[in-house]
Enzyme design. Structure first.
Site, PDB file in Angstrom:
ATOM      1  N   GLY A  98       0.833  -1.196   0.000  1.00 29.76           N
ATOM      2  CA  GLY A  98       0.000   0.000   0.000  1.00 29.76           C
ATOM      3  C   GLY A  98       0.866   1.244   0.000  1.00 29.76           C
ATOM      4  O   GLY A  98       2.028   1.191   0.365  1.00 29.76           O
ATOM      5  N   CYS A  99       0.304   2.334  -0.443  1.00 32.22           N
ATOM      6  CA  CYS A  99       1.086   3.567  -0.433  1.00 32.22           C
ATOM      7  C   CYS A  99       0.894   4.262   0.898  1.00 32.22           C
ATOM      8  O   CYS A  99       0.134   3.809   1.722  1.00 32.22           O
ATOM      9  CB  CYS A  99       0.659   4.465  -1.562  1.00 32.22           C
ATOM     10  SG  CYS A  99       0.784   3.606  -3.111  1.00 32.22           S
ATOM     11  N   VAL A 100       1.612   5.352   1.089  1.00 32.99           N
ATOM     12  CA  VAL A 100       1.580   6.000   2.388  1.00 32.99           C
ATOM     13  C   VAL A 100       1.176   7.444   2.330  1.00 32.99           C
ATOM     14  O   VAL A 100       1.260   8.051   1.328  1.00 32.99           O
ATOM     15  CB  VAL A 100       2.959   5.920   3.041  1.00 32.99           C
ATOM     16  CG1 VAL A 100       2.976   4.802   4.048  1.00 32.99           C
ATOM     17  CG2 VAL A 100       4.010   5.724   2.006  1.00 32.99           C
TER      18      VAL A 100
ATOM     19  N   MET B 157      -0.324   7.372  -6.718  1.00 37.09           N
ATOM     20  CA  MET B 157       0.548   7.365  -5.536  1.00 37.09           C
ATOM     21  C   MET B 157       1.885   6.733  -5.932  1.00 37.09           C
ATOM     22  O   MET B 157       1.908   5.947  -6.870  1.00 37.09           O
ATOM     23  CB  MET B 157      -0.100   6.553  -4.419  1.00 37.09           C
ATOM     24  CG  MET B 157      -1.431   7.108  -3.955  1.00 37.09           C
ATOM     25  SD  MET B 157      -1.345   8.782  -3.297  1.00 37.09           S
ATOM     26  CE  MET B 157      -0.531   8.500  -1.722  1.00 37.09           C
ATOM     27  N   THR B 198      -4.399   7.004   3.284  1.00 34.93           N
ATOM     28  CA  THR B 198      -3.826   5.688   3.066  1.00 34.93           C
ATOM     29  C   THR B 198      -4.002   4.748   4.254  1.00 34.93           C
ATOM     30  O   THR B 198      -4.094   3.552   4.081  1.00 34.93           O
ATOM     31  CB  THR B 198      -2.331   5.822   2.774  1.00 34.93           C
ATOM     32  OG1 THR B 198      -1.743   6.586   3.829  1.00 34.93           O
ATOM     33  CG2 THR B 198      -2.101   6.555   1.480  1.00 34.93           C
TER      34      THR B 198
END
Lengths: 100, 409
Positions: A98-100, B157, B198
């Site tokens: 996942g991105c942050v 992203m 996120t």
């Protein structure tokens, strides 16, 4: 080996990518709403597995485009609604970071 | 004489130059910093420019003023890094050999990565606010705008400062209210993420804020192209969103010199050890700030926390001691929420943002995952801290590693 015999994590991703085989991929694809895996699906799946073996990382959509020659538009058509996650699951790889 | 070369004099590079210059023996070590631009931008300030809160003068200072004496600053573009030969070639012909290299070349926006983004409407009714130019032009546009549908879109992203897009729509909601035209403006937040942010808990909390403020969230929107003749953005799966004003966060990429040197991933970010900040490929190369491929936020606070770990590790590398895997992904972000209030989040690789008090457990003065006036003042005060303490590498009253004390699980 079918879905019942392999170990999946809480989100349904294979725990050990080595337990994967093509039959399993077909079953996982059905769970994701893809009835039949075409040659193009297999191209994506094989490329993802090769990349993962080489780099230890699930390739991003951009990587699939740049190095795998898979246009992003096509990827969305092949694996609708979240292709990165869906294709990774069918290819027996962990959930993309996942991105942050 | 031995050489440490630092590529980039942004937040991370400047802090590292200051820390190392203060610690290393000048008769033994030469520190060289390379950058191509004289101006240091206070990037967190760009967010405030479209709403007339900050001006150009509030966010720029000469880079030279923030580098310590004795550091050799070279203004030049970098042609290529040759890590196999321990040297960097500059565009001005100079070749810099190094014993240790620190890559701090940052990340930038690339609107040309999205089809149609630059087709005529760029900086007319399509703006970015991640550059000073974009932020100033957007300010000028907003001054005369009478309302309509404003769409904020994150292209993909990762992006620098992942909370900035949320802050932008929160501030826009406040600003349009102040201007007396909030009822004439529809605000849409279109993101490739499944929610507002996120991390799940913060995403839920911030999602509620969007709803409260009447901002429409469109999740899982992956933009393919902009049709500027019809004022709409189209996703890969053929969803369309119409806009009168498009505020875009374009694709963020690392510097092109990383690609030219064959050292990056598909977005030109440098593969880096998550905990030591050493390059994954080269023992005497270290990477800090936005230039890394780490799954931590690309933000000034992160660069600051990394700098403490990297400083320690460079000193260890110089002395031939093993590196310490001490970077934990710690990020600390003030989120402006409009009407003079702010939210604060504090998290790392493993622990998502939690409620509590910060930086003193149980005391504060700041509140985590909560909207307060004090948090807003924290953010405004931060600009002073940035110029006067942070860039100079001074100790701040915040630990590099995230602290669980004061947090409610």
């Amino acid at each position: 080996m079918d879905v019942k015999q392999v170990q999946l994590d809480a989100e349904g991703f294979l725990v050990d990518y080595k337990e994967w085989n093509e039959e399993l991929a077909k079953e996982l694809a059905k769970e994701e709403g893809i009835e039949e895996l075409t040659d193009r699906h297999w191209h994506v799946i094989r490329f993802m597995r090769e990349e993962y073996e080489k780099t230890g990382q699930v390739p991003t959509i951009r990587r699939l485009k740049n190095a795998g020659g898979i246009p992003t538009k096509e990827l969305y058509a092949l694996f609708p609604n979240g292709p990165a996650k869906k294709a990774a699951r069918i290819a027996g790889l962990p959930k993309p970071q996942g991105c942050v | 004489m031995k050489n440490i070369v630092i590529l980039g004099a942004g937040t991370a590079g400047t802090i590292m130059a200051n820390k190392l210059a203060a610690a290393l023996d000048k008769t033994e070590w030469q520190i060289t910093v390379v950058d191509q631009e004289e101006i240091h931008y206070y990037q967190p300030g760009f967010l405030f420019i479209p709403f007339g809160i900050y001006t150009r003068e509030d966010v720029i200072k000469p880079k030279r003023d923030y580098l310590p004496p004795g550091v050799n600053l070279i203004m030049s573009k970098i042609e290529v890094i040759e890590p196999d030969r321990n040297r960097v070639k500059l565009e001005n012909g100079k070749v810099l050999p190094y014993d240790f290299l620190i890559i701090a070349t940052g990340s930038r926006i690339h609107p040309e990565e999205t089809e149609g983004m630059l087709n005529g409407a760029w900086h007319k009714n399509i703006f970015d606010f991640y550059t000073l130019e974009g932020a100033l032009k957007l300010a000028n546009f907003l001054k005369y705008w009478e309302g309509g549908r404003m769409v904020l879109n994150i292209v993909e992203m990762p992006i620098k400062c992942p909370v900035a897009p949320l802050e932008f729509v929160f501030l826009a909601d406040w600003w349009f209210t102040e201007q007396g035209i909030r009822d004439k403006v529809e605000i849409v937040f279109a993101t490739p993420l499944p929610g507002a942010f996120t991390k799940p808990r913060a995403s839920h909390f911030l999602g509620n804020f969007l709803e409260k403020k009447g901002i429409h969230l469109v999740p899982e929107f992956n933009i393919e192209r902009v049709d500027s003749s019809k004022n709409k953005i189209i996703s890969y799966d053929e969803k369309e969103i119409e806009y009168d004003l498009l505020v875009t966060i374009p694709t963020n990429m690392g510097d092109e010199v990383i690609a030219r040197s064959g050292m990056g991933d598909d977005l030109n970010f440098v593969p880096t050890d998550k905990h030591t900040l050493q390059s994954s490929q080269f023992e005497n190369v270290f990477v800090i700030g936005d230039a890394t491929n780490l799954p931590s936020s690309k933000a000034g606070s992160v660069a600051h926390f990394q700098s403490e770990v990297l400083f320690e590790n460079i000193m260890r590398a110089i002395e031939g001691r093993p590196l310490q895997p001490k970077f934990d992904g710690h990020a600390n972000c003030f989120i402006e929420s409009g009407f003079g209030k702010g939210i604060l989040i504090d998290f790392n690789y493993d622990v998502e943002p939690l409620p509590g008090k910060f930086p003193l457990p149980g005391i504060g003065p700041f509140s985590l995952l909560e909207e307060t006036k004090m948090n807003h003042w924290g953010k405004m005060m931060f600009r002073w801290m940035y110029w006067n303490l942070l860039l100079k590498g001074s100790e701040l009253p915040i630990q590099a590693q995230m602290n669980l004390a004061g947090k409610r699980l």
